[in-house]
Each structure stands twice: as C-alpha cells, then as structure tokens.
Design an enzyme around this catalytic site. Structure first.
Site: not given
Ligand code: NAD
Length: 335
Positions: A16, A61, A81, A149, A193, A286
């Site tokens: 995302f 990976d 990310q 997490y 959500v 949460d």
């Molecule tokens: N979305 C949020 O509200 C939010 C809030 C706080 C932190 N984050 C952090 O932001 C980052 C991005 O989040 P997001 O919402 O886009 O998540 P997402 O799950 O949409 O994207 C994460 C991506 O990482 C890839 N991935 C997972 N494991 C992998 C691996 N072993 N090797 C290579 N790629 C791998 C997944 O395929 C996915 O495309 C993450 O680190 C998440 O923890 C997100």
C-alpha cells in the site's frame, strides 16, 4: 528541495504505502527499484508503472541477505517499507512477524550500509507508544509495547540508532499513525479499518467496530506520508538519525470515522446513509487512543500535512468507488 534524478530502493514497493511512494518518486524523474516478495503486496498495485523505463522490480525476500545486497547495488537512498504489518497478525504468529520485521530489517540495514547508501529512511509505528497514556504522543515519551508487532517496530528504531552510533550510517525513522488511502487492501483478517469499512458499506454490510467506538486514532492520509518520506531524503544533516511522528496531528473516534464514511459514500449511493453499525468486543493489543504531536517533523523536516482527514477520506472513498465500478462493469464481482 525536491528529490530528482536519484536512484531509490523502495522495499515493500508492491504494498500500500510502498506503491504510493514508487509512483511519487517516478513522477519526479527518479529511478525506482522495488523489492517485494508479494507475500502481501500485489502486482496490480504496481501495474500502473511496471513498464515505466525508470522502474525496476526485484522479486525477493528481505529475510535473505543476498536479495537485500542485490537490491541496494548503486542506490542513493533506501525507503524501507517491507514488513508484516498488523497487531493481530503478530499476536497470531510472532515468529513470522519477528523474522520479517527484525531479521529482515537488520539485513536491509547491513546491505544498505555496506553498499554506501546515503540515507536509510524506514517505516516505524505509532504502536511503539504502547501503554503510554501521554497525549499528544511525543517522540521521546514512549510506553511498553502491547504486541509483538510493536516490539519489532521498536527494535527497528534501536538498531537504526546503533547503526548511526557505531558505523556513522544515516537513518531516519518515520512513526506512521494509521495510514489510509488508495491501494490499501480491504480484504483478509488483518485488513485496516478504513478500506474494510468502505468496501463493507459499498456492499450494504454493517461495519463491525471493536468496542464502543470511542477509541480514537490520528488517521493519516497516504499523501502526507509520501510527503514526509520525500522530505526525509532532502532534509539537513542535523535532522537525520532520529525518529519523527508522521500523522495529521488530530484524532477522530471510530464512531466519527464511520459517520464520515457513510456521509461521503451517500454522495454516490444515498441508501448507504441508513446502514447501521455492529459493536464487537475490544481487540487485544489495541491502543485506546492515538494522537500525535507533529511539531518535531514540522520543525526539522518542514513537514506540513497537505490533507486533512476529511479531504483524504474523500479521495479514498472516490478511489474505492471507481475501483468497484470498474469491477462491476467488467462483470468481475465486487472488491
Ligand atoms: N499502514 C499503516 O497504517 C502503517 C502504520 C504504521 C506503520 N506502518 C508500516 O509501514 C510499512 C508499510 O505498510 P503498508 O501498510 O504499506 O503494508 P503492506 O502490507 O501493504 O506493505 C508491505 C509490503 O512488504 C512486503 N513484504 C512483506 N514481507 C516481505 C519480505 N519478507 N520481503 C520482501 N517484501 C516483503 C509485502 O508483500 C508488502 O508489499 C510497514 O513497515 C508497516 O509496518 C504502516
């Protein structure tokens, strides 16, 4: 200062936030390398720029150091990310979350440092505030983590700090607060959500709110997060090697969120205004409230969130509505 003509690795670029970053960097004439293992990310998220001459995809990976070393060759910057997101997922499988979020993170740090990347900007999380009741959340006052997490995301911050102290490697951690926007997955047990509620309401299903709905969140539109990442690549040297809250800097309750979504969706389909809400039990791990102080990011990164929650929700609702309409027109069901 605008980031242009650089080579930037976006890990998790098919996810995302990562796909929104790739799109923004390409629009500014940068070369973008996306490293993703598609465990969660989807090809359709990068379809729009897969054939762009400045975009390259490495399917790999981050738990594999060789994949990380391959991806960082010749890059100026890394926007890290890739991770396994979701508090409940980490409670169900802490080992998987740890291996991607801690071992994978360390692999990426080592690979980026050894390859001479100039900056390593990484996604960390508001979950690090844990059981702290202080509000608004300021970067230097955290509590104890409430989920596996949250532990992994805090460990990322500790490693980044140590890599600066011991190797002089430049990092910035961006603590994201509940990000939402286009291409966020609405499906599966760990869906966030906002996309979940939008797609449920579009199907006339009542959204389920965990608890009484008075929990509040500093929901942050993805364009604000993209802005922060770009700023982190160009900020002054003295603003590096620390953590920044990246949020809107306000909060709304889950009940208010559903009201906003219903009102906005009712512009497309008036019947949605009458859909009710189901209240479930509170969810383990949460945080009851999250509300960020964004003063540090404003001061040091010149971050200024361009989208209010309402403005971001409007863009997001419109995007999901269009996606849904395309699927229906093509006879492919619903989101
Ligand atoms: N979305 C949020 O509200 C939010 C809030 C706080 C932190 N984050 C952090 O932001 C980052 C991005 O989040 P997001 O919402 O886009 O998540 P997402 O799950 O949409 O994207 C994460 C991506 O990482 C890839 N991935 C997972 N494991 C992998 C691996 N072993 N090797 C290579 N790629 C791998 C997944 O395929 C996915 O495309 C993450 O680190 C998440 O923890 C997100």
């Amino acid at each position: 200062m605008m980031i242009r003509y650089k080579t930037i690795l976006v890990t998790g670029g098919a996810g995302f936030i990562g796909s929104n970053l790739c799109e923004a960097l390409l629009a500014k004439d940068n070369k973008v390398i996306c490293l993703d293992n598609f465990s969660i990310g989807k090809r359709e998220n990068i379809d729009g720029f897969l054939n762009h001459p400045d975009f390259s995809l490495i399917e790999g990976d981050i738990r594999n150091l060789a994949d990380c070393r391959n991806a960082v060759k010749g890059v100026d910057f890394v926007l890290h990310q890739a991770a396994l997101g979701s508090v409940p997922r980490s409670i169900a499988d802490p080992i998987a979350t740890n291996s991607v979020n801690v071992t994978g993170f360390l692999n990426m740090l080592v690979a980026a440092k050894d390859a001479g990347a100039k900056r390593f900007v990484y996604a960390c999380s508001s979950s690090t505030y844990g059981d702290s009741t202080v509000m608004p959340k300021r970067e230097d006052v955290i509590g104890k983590p409430l989920s596996p997490y949250a532990v992994t995301k805090y460990v990322n911050e500790l490693y980044a700090d140590v890599f600066h102290k011991t190797y002089g490697f430049n990092t910035i951690g961006l603590r994201y607060f509940n990000v939402f926007g286009k291409r966020q997955d609405p499906n599966g047990p760990y869906a966030a959500v906002i996309p979940k509620f939008i797609t449920q309401l579009m199907k006339y299903e009542a959204p389920v709110i965990n608890g009484d709905g008075e929990h509040s969140r500093d929901f942050t539109y993805v364009a604000n997060v993209v802005q922060a990442n770009l700023l982190a690549l160009t900020c002054e040297q003295e603003s590096l090697n620390t953590i920044y809250n990246i949020a809107y800097g306000g909060r709304i309750t889950l009940n208010e969120l559903v009201r906003h979504l219903k009102n906005q969706l009712a512009d497309y389909d008036a019947a949605i205004a009458n859909i009710g809400v189901i209240h479930g039990s509170n969810r383990l791990g949460d945080i009851p409230h999250s509300f960020a102080s964004i003063e540090k990011a404003k001061r040091n990164l010149h971050y200024e969130p361009a989208y209010t929650v309402e403005a971001g929700l409007k863009q997001t609702v419109e995007w999901y509505w269009q996606q849904q309409s395309k699927l229906v027109e093509a006879g492919k069901g619903v989101l």
